[in-house]
Each structure stands twice: as C-alpha cells, then as structure tokens.
Motif scaffolding. Structure first.
Motif, mmCIF file in Angstrom:
data_model
loop_
_atom_site.group_PDB
_atom_site.id
_atom_site.type_symbol
_atom_site.label_atom_id
_atom_site.label_comp_id
_atom_site.label_asym_id
_atom_site.label_seq_id
_atom_site.Cartn_x
_atom_site.Cartn_y
_atom_site.Cartn_z
ATOM 1 N N PRO A 36 0.822 -1.218 0.000
ATOM 2 C CA PRO A 36 0.000 0.000 0.000
ATOM 3 C C PRO A 36 0.854 1.266 0.000
ATOM 4 O O PRO A 36 1.951 1.278 0.563
ATOM 5 C CB PRO A 36 -0.815 -0.119 1.290
ATOM 6 N N ASP A 37 0.329 2.331 -0.633
ATOM 7 C CA ASP A 37 1.019 3.622 -0.646
ATOM 8 C C ASP A 37 1.035 4.263 0.733
ATOM 9 O O ASP A 37 1.984 4.928 1.107
ATOM 10 C CB ASP A 37 0.342 4.584 -1.630
ATOM 11 N N ARG A 38 -0.052 4.068 1.477
ATOM 12 C CA ARG A 38 -0.186 4.674 2.809
ATOM 13 C C ARG A 38 -0.495 3.596 3.835
ATOM 14 O O ARG A 38 -1.402 2.788 3.632
ATOM 15 C CB ARG A 38 -1.304 5.703 2.808
ATOM 16 N N VAL A 39 0.226 3.630 4.936
ATOM 17 C CA VAL A 39 -0.029 2.714 6.051
ATOM 18 C C VAL A 39 -0.088 3.560 7.319
ATOM 19 O O VAL A 39 0.938 4.051 7.800
ATOM 20 C CB VAL A 39 1.080 1.640 6.176
ATOM 21 N N PRO A 40 -1.294 3.762 7.874
ATOM 22 C CA PRO A 40 -1.391 4.568 9.083
ATOM 23 C C PRO A 40 -0.718 3.874 10.267
ATOM 24 O O PRO A 40 -0.637 2.644 10.322
ATOM 25 C CB PRO A 40 -2.897 4.705 9.322
ATOM 26 N N ALA A 41 -0.219 4.663 11.201
ATOM 27 C CA ALA A 41 0.448 4.109 12.385
ATOM 28 C C ALA A 41 -0.528 3.276 13.206
ATOM 29 O O ALA A 41 -0.184 2.203 13.693
ATOM 30 C CB ALA A 41 1.041 5.232 13.224
ATOM 31 N N GLU A 42 -1.759 3.764 13.354
ATOM 32 C CA GLU A 42 -2.761 3.037 14.149
ATOM 33 C C GLU A 42 -4.156 3.447 13.695
ATOM 34 O O GLU A 42 -4.323 4.370 12.902
ATOM 35 C CB GLU A 42 -2.578 3.321 15.638
ATOM 36 N N PHE A 43 -5.144 2.764 14.231
ATOM 37 C CA PHE A 43 -6.556 3.057 13.971
ATOM 38 C C PHE A 43 -7.273 2.784 15.286
ATOM 39 O O PHE A 43 -7.735 1.671 15.545
ATOM 40 C CB PHE A 43 -7.085 2.171 12.837
ATOM 41 N N THR A 44 -7.320 3.793 16.155
ATOM 42 C CA THR A 44 -7.784 3.621 17.527
ATOM 43 C C THR A 44 -9.051 4.432 17.775
ATOM 44 O O THR A 44 -9.098 5.626 17.467
ATOM 45 C CB THR A 44 -6.694 4.084 18.514
ATOM 46 N N GLU A 103 -11.433 -4.453 7.553
ATOM 47 C CA GLU A 103 -10.261 -4.045 8.316
ATOM 48 C C GLU A 103 -9.360 -3.099 7.520
ATOM 49 O O GLU A 103 -9.380 -3.089 6.295
ATOM 50 C CB GLU A 103 -9.453 -5.293 8.696
ATOM 51 N N LEU A 104 -8.537 -2.361 8.263
ATOM 52 C CA LEU A 104 -7.544 -1.452 7.701
ATOM 53 C C LEU A 104 -6.161 -1.967 8.065
ATOM 54 O O LEU A 104 -5.933 -2.375 9.212
ATOM 55 C CB LEU A 104 -7.739 -0.040 8.281
ATOM 56 N N PHE A 105 -5.226 -1.931 7.105
ATOM 57 C CA PHE A 105 -3.851 -2.341 7.379
ATOM 58 C C PHE A 105 -3.097 -1.172 8.007
ATOM 59 O O PHE A 105 -3.015 -0.090 7.428
ATOM 60 C CB PHE A 105 -3.156 -2.802 6.096
ATOM 61 N N THR A 106 -2.566 -1.393 9.217
ATOM 62 C CA THR A 106 -1.810 -0.364 9.940
ATOM 63 C C THR A 106 -0.390 -0.879 10.184
ATOM 64 O O THR A 106 -0.083 -2.041 9.901
ATOM 65 C CB THR A 106 -2.465 -0.047 11.298
ATOM 66 N N GLU A 107 0.444 -0.020 10.765
ATOM 67 C CA GLU A 107 1.804 -0.456 11.104
ATOM 68 C C GLU A 107 1.788 -1.631 12.076
ATOM 69 O O GLU A 107 2.710 -2.436 12.098
ATOM 70 C CB GLU A 107 2.598 0.717 11.678
ATOM 71 N N LEU A 113 -12.524 -2.068 11.435
ATOM 72 C CA LEU A 113 -12.988 -0.686 11.378
ATOM 73 C C LEU A 113 -14.104 -0.399 12.371
ATOM 74 O O LEU A 113 -14.218 0.705 12.893
ATOM 75 C CB LEU A 113 -13.544 -0.360 9.981
ATOM 76 N N ARG A 114 -14.938 -1.403 12.591
ATOM 77 C CA ARG A 114 -16.148 -1.168 13.361
ATOM 78 C C ARG A 114 -15.906 -1.285 14.863
ATOM 79 O O ARG A 114 -15.083 -2.054 15.325
ATOM 80 C CB ARG A 114 -17.241 -2.153 12.946
#
Length: 191
Positions: A36-44, A103-107, A113-114
């Motif tokens: 992926p071009d972007r990978v967020p650090a987290e999704f909290t 789901e979202l791919f994070t670091e 997501l939910r």
C-alpha cells in the motif's frame, strides 16, 4: 472449408477468447500486487462507550481469495471514499451473510474498522445457507455501519483514512472449511 463455416468458427473463437479474457481479469481481483502507498500508524477508537468489533476468524487460517471450494472476489482494487465495493462469495454452502469483518492495514497489522457499544453483543445467527452471496459495501462510515447486522449499536471509529482495506468472510462451510473457513479480498481506498 466454406466461407460461411470459416466466419462462424472464427467468430466463435473470437467471442470465446473475449469471454475468457473477461473471466480471467475478474478472477484476479483478490488483492493488489503491490504494497500500500499509505499505512497509518494506528486506527484507535477513543470513545470509551465502544469496543472494537470482534474478529470472527483465526488470522493464521485466513486465505486470500480461495479456501477449498469457496472463493471471494472484489469488483475493483481501488476506490474513492463514497464508492461502493461489490464483494462476491462463491461457495456451495456457507454460514449466514453477517459473518464478515472489514479491516484497515496499519503499522501494527490489520485492525477492524467497526466498534460496537460496550456490553452489547454483536452476535450472529448460526444458520447454514446454500450458495454464495454478494455484498455491496458503501465505503463511508455510515455505509459500513449500516451494512452490519446490528447497525443500531455499531459505528466506524475513528473515521476512515486512505489506505489498504480488506473484507474477510468467516462463514465458509463444507470443503471450504479445510482452508480455515475464512476468505479475504483487499483493496485500496482514497479518502
């Protein structure tokens, strides 16, 4: 060979080749071939009234695209916020259509997501169904929540971000169970 027979055989071959090409292209829509071009650090989710929606599968037994005689495909590998992703499951038998995670791919890896209201069970029924299923998932916070079994107690938290997402179906039965009972497809979303 008569001209009419030659035209008919060439025409049939062209149509068959065109149909075969379309089928082959649609079969490749399991996940992008690149990172992926972007990978967020987290999704909290910072809201204490909500807990992360539970994963209904064992990540070590998840299969990309195919598990036994079941398969899942997505109609595109790239979307923009607000688009609708069409996910198609083919299987001779399956559990109910509510057995999914998005789901979202994070670091730190894949994150659901939910979020579900604390102390409110997001349980699924255990009915078995013949045949596959098609989900049309609007890629917005409201669209994902509304597609959920208990939309009144589920929300996407925090808001969607650009990145790589995956849809996991964890209700595969029969021969598909040899693959762990879970299949996934991934795609990118630009927010």
């Amino acid at each position: 060979m008569k001209r009419r027979d030659l035209v008919a055989s060439v025409g049939s071959g062209t149509v068959l080749a065109a149909v075969s090409g379309c089928l082959a292209a649609s079969g490749d829509t399991v996940r992008p071939d690149t990172d992926p071009d972007r990978v967020p650090a987290e999704f909290t989710c910072e809201d204490d009234a909500f807990d992360r929606y539970p994963a209904g599968y064992d990540p070590d037994e998840l299969r990309w695209g195919d598990a036994g005689n079941a398969s899942i495909r997505v109609d595109s590998l790239a979307y923009e916020y607000g688009d609708t992703a069409e996910l198609t499951l083919t299987a001779p038998e399956r559990g109910n259509s509510d057995k999914w995670n998005v789901e979202l791919f994070t670091e730190g890896g894949w994150v659901e997501l939910r979020a579900v209201e604390t102390d409110r069970d997001p349980s699924n029924t255990d009915e078995d169904v013949d045949g596959g299923h098609r989900w049309n998932l609007e890629l917005t916070e409201a669209g994902i929540a509304e597609a959920s079994r208990h939309a009144d107690r589920v929300r996407v938290c925090p808001d969607l971000v650009s990145g790589r997402y995956r849809f996991v179906y964890h209700g595969v039965l029969g021969d598909g169970g040899a693959g762990g009972g879970s299949v996934a497809a991934a795609f990118d979303v630009e927010v």
